[in-house]
Design a protein around this motif. Structure first.
Motif, PDB file in Angstrom:
ATOM      1  N   VAL A  63       0.837  -1.201   0.000  1.00 18.86           N
ATOM      2  CA  VAL A  63       0.000   0.000   0.000  1.00 18.86           C
ATOM      3  C   VAL A  63       0.871   1.250   0.000  1.00 18.86           C
ATOM      4  N   LYS A  64       1.891   1.260   0.840  1.00 16.45           N
ATOM      5  CA  LYS A  64       2.770   2.426   0.921  1.00 16.45           C
ATOM      6  C   LYS A  64       3.487   2.663  -0.402  1.00 16.45           C
ATOM      7  N   LYS A  65       3.972   1.592  -1.020  1.00 15.28           N
ATOM      8  CA  LYS A  65       4.651   1.733  -2.315  1.00 15.28           C
ATOM      9  C   LYS A  65       3.689   2.275  -3.366  1.00 15.28           C
ATOM     10  N   ALA A  66       2.453   1.770  -3.348  1.00 14.40           N
ATOM     11  CA  ALA A  66       1.459   2.237  -4.312  1.00 14.40           C
ATOM     12  C   ALA A  66       1.158   3.720  -4.111  1.00 14.40           C
ATOM     13  N   LEU A  67       1.055   4.161  -2.873  1.00 16.17           N
ATOM     14  CA  LEU A  67       0.789   5.575  -2.581  1.00 16.17           C
ATOM     15  C   LEU A  67       1.914   6.455  -3.093  1.00 16.17           C
ATOM     16  N   VAL A  68       3.152   6.018  -2.891  1.00 15.15           N
ATOM     17  CA  VAL A  68       4.308   6.784  -3.368  1.00 15.15           C
ATOM     18  C   VAL A  68       4.277   6.888  -4.889  1.00 15.15           C
ATOM     19  N   LEU A  69       4.004   5.786  -5.562  1.00 15.48           N
ATOM     20  CA  LEU A  69       3.944   5.789  -7.028  1.00 15.48           C
ATOM     21  C   LEU A  69       2.775   6.630  -7.540  1.00 15.48           C
ATOM     22  N   LEU A  70       1.635   6.526  -6.892  1.00 12.63           N
ATOM     23  CA  LEU A  70       0.466   7.305  -7.300  1.00 12.63           C
ATOM     24  C   LEU A  70       0.717   8.806  -7.157  1.00 12.63           C
ATOM     25  N   SER A  71       1.520   9.186  -6.165  1.00 11.08           N
ATOM     26  CA  SER A  71       1.766  10.615  -5.924  1.00 11.08           C
ATOM     27  C   SER A  71       2.534  11.263  -7.069  1.00 11.08           C
ATOM     28  N   LYS A  72       3.123  10.461  -7.949  1.00 11.91           N
ATOM     29  CA  LYS A  72       3.895  11.000  -9.070  1.00 11.91           C
ATOM     30  C   LYS A  72       3.147  10.920 -10.400  1.00 11.91           C
ATOM     31  N   LYS A  73       1.890  10.440 -10.367  1.00 16.87           N
ATOM     32  CA  LYS A  73       1.149  10.238 -11.611  1.00 16.87           C
ATOM     33  C   LYS A  73       0.704  11.548 -12.261  1.00 16.87           C
ATOM     34  N   GLY A  74       0.381  12.555 -11.445  1.00 14.51           N
ATOM     35  CA  GLY A  74      -0.032  13.838 -12.002  1.00 14.51           C
ATOM     36  C   GLY A  74      -1.438  13.857 -12.567  1.00 14.51           C
ATOM     37  N   TYR A 126      -4.825  11.368  -7.292  1.00 17.30           N
ATOM     38  CA  TYR A 126      -4.936  12.218  -6.105  1.00 17.30           C
ATOM     39  C   TYR A 126      -6.108  11.773  -5.241  1.00 17.30           C
ATOM     40  N   ARG A 127      -7.249  11.529  -5.884  1.00 14.04           N
ATOM     41  CA  ARG A 127      -8.451  11.143  -5.130  1.00 14.04           C
ATOM     42  C   ARG A 127      -8.270   9.791  -4.436  1.00 14.04           C
ATOM     43  N   LEU A 128      -7.548   8.878  -5.066  1.00 12.76           N
ATOM     44  CA  LEU A 128      -7.318   7.574  -4.458  1.00 12.76           C
ATOM     45  C   LEU A 128      -6.438   7.720  -3.218  1.00 12.76           C
ATOM     46  N   ILE A 129      -5.423   8.553  -3.313  1.00  9.85           N
ATOM     47  CA  ILE A 129      -4.572   8.804  -2.144  1.00  9.85           C
ATOM     48  C   ILE A 129      -5.392   9.454  -1.032  1.00  9.85           C
ATOM     49  N   GLU A 130      -6.215  10.420  -1.413  1.00 13.49           N
ATOM     50  CA  GLU A 130      -7.059  11.119  -0.444  1.00 13.49           C
ATOM     51  C   GLU A 130      -8.016  10.151   0.245  1.00 13.49           C
ATOM     52  N   THR A 187      -7.583   6.955   0.634  1.00 12.36           N
ATOM     53  CA  THR A 187      -6.785   6.101   1.519  1.00 12.36           C
ATOM     54  C   THR A 187      -6.541   6.805   2.839  1.00 12.36           C
ATOM     55  N   TYR A 188      -6.183   8.087   2.767  1.00  9.40           N
ATOM     56  CA  TYR A 188      -5.926   8.844   3.991  1.00  9.40           C
ATOM     57  C   TYR A 188      -7.183   8.919   4.860  1.00  9.40           C
ATOM     58  N   ASN A 189      -8.314   9.170   4.244  1.00  6.69           N
ATOM     59  CA  ASN A 189      -9.553   9.351   5.001  1.00  6.69           C
ATOM     60  C   ASN A 189     -10.095   8.051   5.582  1.00  6.69           C
ATOM     61  N   GLU A 190      -9.884   6.932   4.880  1.00  6.78           N
ATOM     62  CA  GLU A 190     -10.550   5.692   5.258  1.00  6.78           C
ATOM     63  C   GLU A 190      -9.656   4.674   5.945  1.00  6.78           C
ATOM     64  N   ASN A 191      -8.363   4.689   5.675  1.00  5.63           N
ATOM     65  CA  ASN A 191      -7.483   3.682   6.261  1.00  5.63           C
ATOM     66  C   ASN A 191      -7.180   4.031   7.716  1.00  5.63           C
ATOM     67  N   GLN A 192      -7.322   3.088   8.595  1.00  2.00           N
ATOM     68  CA  GLN A 192      -7.138   3.337  10.023  1.00  2.00           C
ATOM     69  C   GLN A 192      -5.708   3.061  10.506  1.00  2.00           C
ATOM     70  N   ASN A 193      -4.876   2.552   9.624  1.00  2.00           N
ATOM     71  CA  ASN A 193      -3.480   2.282   9.970  1.00  2.00           C
ATOM     72  C   ASN A 193      -2.719   3.605  10.009  1.00  2.00           C
ATOM     73  N   LEU A 194      -2.233   4.006  11.180  1.00  2.00           N
ATOM     74  CA  LEU A 194      -1.594   5.312  11.330  1.00  2.00           C
ATOM     75  C   LEU A 194      -0.353   5.446  10.454  1.00  2.00           C
ATOM     76  N   SER A 195       0.410   4.377  10.339  1.00  2.00           N
ATOM     77  CA  SER A 195       1.617   4.418   9.523  1.00  2.00           C
ATOM     78  C   SER A 195       1.278   4.678   8.057  1.00  2.00           C
ATOM     79  N   ILE A 196       0.220   4.035   7.577  1.00  2.00           N
ATOM     80  CA  ILE A 196      -0.220   4.256   6.196  1.00  2.00           C
ATOM     81  C   ILE A 196      -0.787   5.665   6.032  1.00  2.00           C
TER      82      ILE A 196
END
Length: 230
Positions: A65-76, A81-85, A87-96
């Motif tokens: 998941v973390k690798k995917a978020l990093v890669l998605l952040s460079k897609k432009g 962006y919405r998928l990352i957002e 993930t932030y709003n819904e995932n309960q894992n603090l590290s993620i």
């Protein structure tokens, strides 16, 4: 700007989650460690990782998941962006969530760069913000130290400009002969609009500026900037 760019700008994210406490240094370090680790990976591996996360995020491991978020952040693109957002709003894992927050900042910069056909520096924030504004430190250099304006005067000039851009100047101090401002800027305002506008309105300033929203720059960082730009 083309009509296609205007259409994309209409769907550009207009709201970001702002944390007044900022982002931890550990989160930054982990984000860029992951980025460095997959930077030279096979493109098929990267694409497969993103596809797997898009289609079935719950089946991915924490590290995937973390690798995917990093890669998605460079897609432009807005979809990433919405998928990352989400993930932030819904995932309960603090590290993620922490990695997702860093990824959101980077994704916004890449998205702006794609839409505006300009290269923006990747800005990460550790200074936090207030409401829908992010906190930055901006430094400017006078052309001649003998022509330096008193702090009160230069503060008033910046305050006047900020009032037209829905921004807020919190403080100014003199560091190594430079003016160092602490400023709150709306998330939809490019830093360069304010910085370059301030230089344009004040002929006593050189046309370069220093900007960070990771931490307050120390004397060594200001000195390094001065040396780099002469």
């Amino acid at each position: 700007m083309s009509q296609e760019q205007n259409d994309h700008m209409d769907s550009f994210p207009d709201k970001m989650n702002i944390f007044e406490k900022g982002i931890s240094e550990e989160s930054f370090n982990e984000f860029y460690k992951i980025l460095g680790g997959i930077g030279n990976a096979d493109e098929k591996y990267k694409n497969d990782l993103i596809s797997a996360y898009r289609s079935s995020p719950k089946s991915c491991s924490e590290q995937e998941v973390k690798k995917a978020l990093v890669l998605l952040s460079k897609k432009g693109d807005v979809q990433s962006y919405r998928l990352i957002e989400r993930t932030y709003n819904e995932n309960q894992n603090l590290s993620i969530k922490n990695i997702a927050l860093v990824a959101l900042r980077n994704a916004r910069m890449y998205l702006e760069s794609e839409l505006m056909d300009e290269q923006f520096g990747i800005i990460s924030t550790g200074l936090g913000g207030e409401g829908n504004k992010l906190r930055y430190y901006l430094a400017f250099r006078p052309r001649d130290r003998e022509d330096c304006l008193p702090k009160g005067d230069i503060f008033s000039r910046m305050e006047s400009l900020c009032s037209t851009l829905k921004s807020k100047v919190e403080n100014v101090e003199e560091v190594k002969g430079c003016y160092l401002f602490k400023i709150l800027l709306p998330t939809d305002l490019a830093v360069g609009v304010l910085a370059e506008g301030f230089i344009e309105k004040n002929e006593l300033l050189l046309d370069s500026y220093f900007c960070t929203n990771v931490e307050k720059p120390d004397d060594a960082q200001i000195e390094s900037w001065i040396e780099d730009y002469g």
